[in-house]
Design an enzyme around this catalytic site. Structure first.
Site, short mmCIF file in Angstrom:
data_model
loop_
_atom_site.label_atom_id
_atom_site.label_comp_id
_atom_site.label_asym_id
_atom_site.label_seq_id
_atom_site.Cartn_x
_atom_site.Cartn_y
_atom_site.Cartn_z
N SER A 1 0.82 -1.20 0.00
CA SER A 1 0.00 0.00 0.00
C SER A 1 0.87 1.27 0.00
CB SER A 1 -0.95 -0.07 1.19
OG SER A 1 -2.08 0.70 0.94
N LYS B 1 4.23 2.04 -2.32
CA LYS B 1 4.68 3.25 -3.05
C LYS B 1 6.12 3.53 -2.62
CE LYS B 1 0.05 5.21 -1.94
NZ LYS B 1 -0.88 4.53 -2.78
N TRP C 1 -9.78 0.29 -5.59
CA TRP C 1 -9.25 1.61 -5.21
C TRP C 1 -7.82 1.80 -5.73
CZ3 TRP C 1 -10.96 6.10 -3.66
CH2 TRP C 1 -10.19 6.96 -2.86
N HIS D 1 -7.59 -5.70 -0.41
CA HIS D 1 -6.36 -4.96 -0.13
C HIS D 1 -5.69 -5.52 1.13
CE1 HIS D 1 -3.96 -1.31 -0.48
NE2 HIS D 1 -4.15 -1.06 0.80
C1 GTR Z 1 -5.41 4.59 1.61
C2 GTR Z 1 -4.81 5.36 0.49
C3 GTR Z 1 -4.06 4.44 -0.43
C4 GTR Z 1 -3.21 3.45 0.33
C5 GTR Z 1 -3.76 3.02 1.66
C6 GTR Z 1 -2.76 2.41 2.64
O1 GTR Z 1 -6.21 5.34 2.44
O2 GTR Z 1 -5.81 6.02 -0.20
O3 GTR Z 1 -3.31 5.18 -1.36
O4 GTR Z 1 -1.92 3.93 0.48
O5 GTR Z 1 -4.35 4.05 2.34
O6 GTR Z 1 -1.58 2.73 2.64
O7 GTR Z 1 -3.20 1.63 3.46
#
Ligand code: GTR
Length: 429
Positions: free
Chosen positions: A267, A271, A358, A408
């Protein structure tokens, strides 16, 4: 009269709330509504010429792309700093019922004990003969959350509140020990001959927007500077920089094969792992787990999370220049396939999850695919042109990709594929 004014005020307030609700971000999940777009070509120089040779990639094109990501997306990391110092806090060669060597090392990020520091938790397979390859990954809630091992030091850094994890005062408590163990199959990692090194990301920079007064940033301000310049590092770049400082330590550790360090992240930390791998070529393999917008997903698709949305909700993650592209993705001088191309020719793995719309699974796949020409230029195999990934049918060339069922998350399935991929590229080499 007074009542009438009250009524007007309430009416006004309701109107403002109504307007802000109507402007609430609605993600696009409809493939037919993805705008048509043209991606910047990773193999075309800014002067219009084509890159046909590897040395032109290394000397000209790669630096052009890298600079754009630095100045427009993540922000520049400091180029000068003191070498890290470190202290072995604890070591046990009979950890996890004799299966592991556990080490906990405090790394002083600017070389002095009164500066910023992070705790590195390392597990190595006990039966290893000689240095081992290691997965290096940041974690979200503290090292003690990755395993129930009672000897893991608990972070005293700021932690995001999470009722389910028993965190209410931004401080970790014993309740969260092992609470994230499902994401960290330590026993399997060790059994397959790999080590694991992890750090709580908040040790490097706490994940909230405080104008960069905490974390590592203030240690690099020039005289009179109070926050990063628009092209200087945000939090993602700071976390990535921390991963490089962990690498500095791993290079000193004789039990680790520092030529085989695999940087992995999920997540926002996915990045981060990709930016770390782009910025620091010591990482042998780079893994993005469900990294989405600002990670592996193409920004121009505007599917799920978008540049504008991420910058508004997480204003501290990227550099301020990245705001130029809010609702304006077509103006981006790069897209995320070029970030992935910066990893070449090193093995890269991108993983998506079916229900994680997402993060735009298709956009993650396409970025890996469109990074492939750079891999091919450098004599490696990328994603085959006709590849169409189906659920649980991983592709593994020098680029790996899979999409798994579910949401996710980081699962056993993901880790098994990462270890298969690492076996493929690192074993007996
Ligand atoms: C979310 C965000 C994503 C992702 C995620 C995470 O809220 O929109 O880009 O990075 O968090 O890191 O769990």
């Amino acid at each position: 009269m007074n009542q009438f004014i009250c009524f007007l005020i309430i009416l006004g307030l309701l109107l403002v709330i109504g307007i802000s609700f109507s402007q609430e971000f609605v993600p696009n999940y409809d493939e037919t509504k993805v705008p048509t777009f043209k991606l910047p070509d990773p193999l075309q120089l800014e002067n219009g010429k084509r890159v046909k040779k590897a040395d032109v990639w290394w000397k000209k094109r790669r630096p052009e792309i890298f600079k754009l990501f630095e100045e427009q997306v993540y922000g520049k990391m400091p180029d000068k700093f003191e070498k890290i110092t470190y202290k072995l806090l604890e070591m046990d060669s009979g950890a996890l019922a004799g299966k592991a060597i556990r080490k906990q090392v405090t790394v002083y990020l600017v070389g002095r004990e009164d500066g910023p520091k992070m705790d590195l938790l390392i597990y190595l397979p006990n039966q290893a003969h000689g240095p081992v390859p290691v997965f290096l990954a940041l974690n979200f809630y503290g090292n003690h959350t990755i395993h129930a091992d009672p000897n893991i030091t608990m972070t005293d850094s700021w932690v995001q509140n999470n009722k389910e994890f028993g965190i209410t005062q931004n401080q970790a408590t014993d309740f969260s020990r092992g609470i994230r163990a499902s994401r960290w199959p330590v026993a399997q990692i060790l059994a397959r001959g790999y080590g694991l090194a992890t750090i709580y990301y908040g040790d490097i920079d706490p994940d909230f927007d405080d104008g960069f007064q905490n974390g590592v940033h203030p240690f690099f301000y020039k005289q009179g500077q109070t926050q990063p310049e628009p092209d200087e590092w945000g939090s993602i770049a700071a976390w990535a920089w921390g991963l490089s400082r962990a690498m500095d330590y791993l290079e000193t550790d004789k039990s680790v094969d520092s030529k085989k360090v695999i940087v992995m992240g999920h997540s926002r930390l996915g990045k981060t792992s990709v930016w770390a791998g782009a910025a620091d070529q010591r990482f042998a393999i780079v893994i993005s787990n469900n990294s989405g917008c600002g990670g592996a997903a193409l920004s121009r698709r505007q599917f799920g999370e978008t540049v504008g949305r991420i910058n508004r909700v997480f204003p501290h993650w990227f550099c301020d220049n990245f705001n130029r592209y809010n609702e304006n993705e077509a103006a981006l001088p790069i897209d995320q396939h070029q970030l992935l191309a910066l990893i070449a020719p090193r093995p890269l793995y991108v993983a998506s999850a079916e229900e994680d719309r997402w993060a735009d699974p298709k956009g993650e796949f396409l970025a890996a695919k469109y990074a492939s020409p750079v891999y091919e230029l450098l004599g490696k195999k990328g994603i085959p042109a006709d590849a169409e990934p189906k659920i649980h049918e991983p592709i593994m060339t020098t680029i790996g990709y899979h999409i798994r069922a579910g949401k996710h998350d980081v699962t056993r399935y993901d880790w098994e594929r990462y270890m298969d991929f690492a076996d493929l590229h690192l074993k007996n080499k």
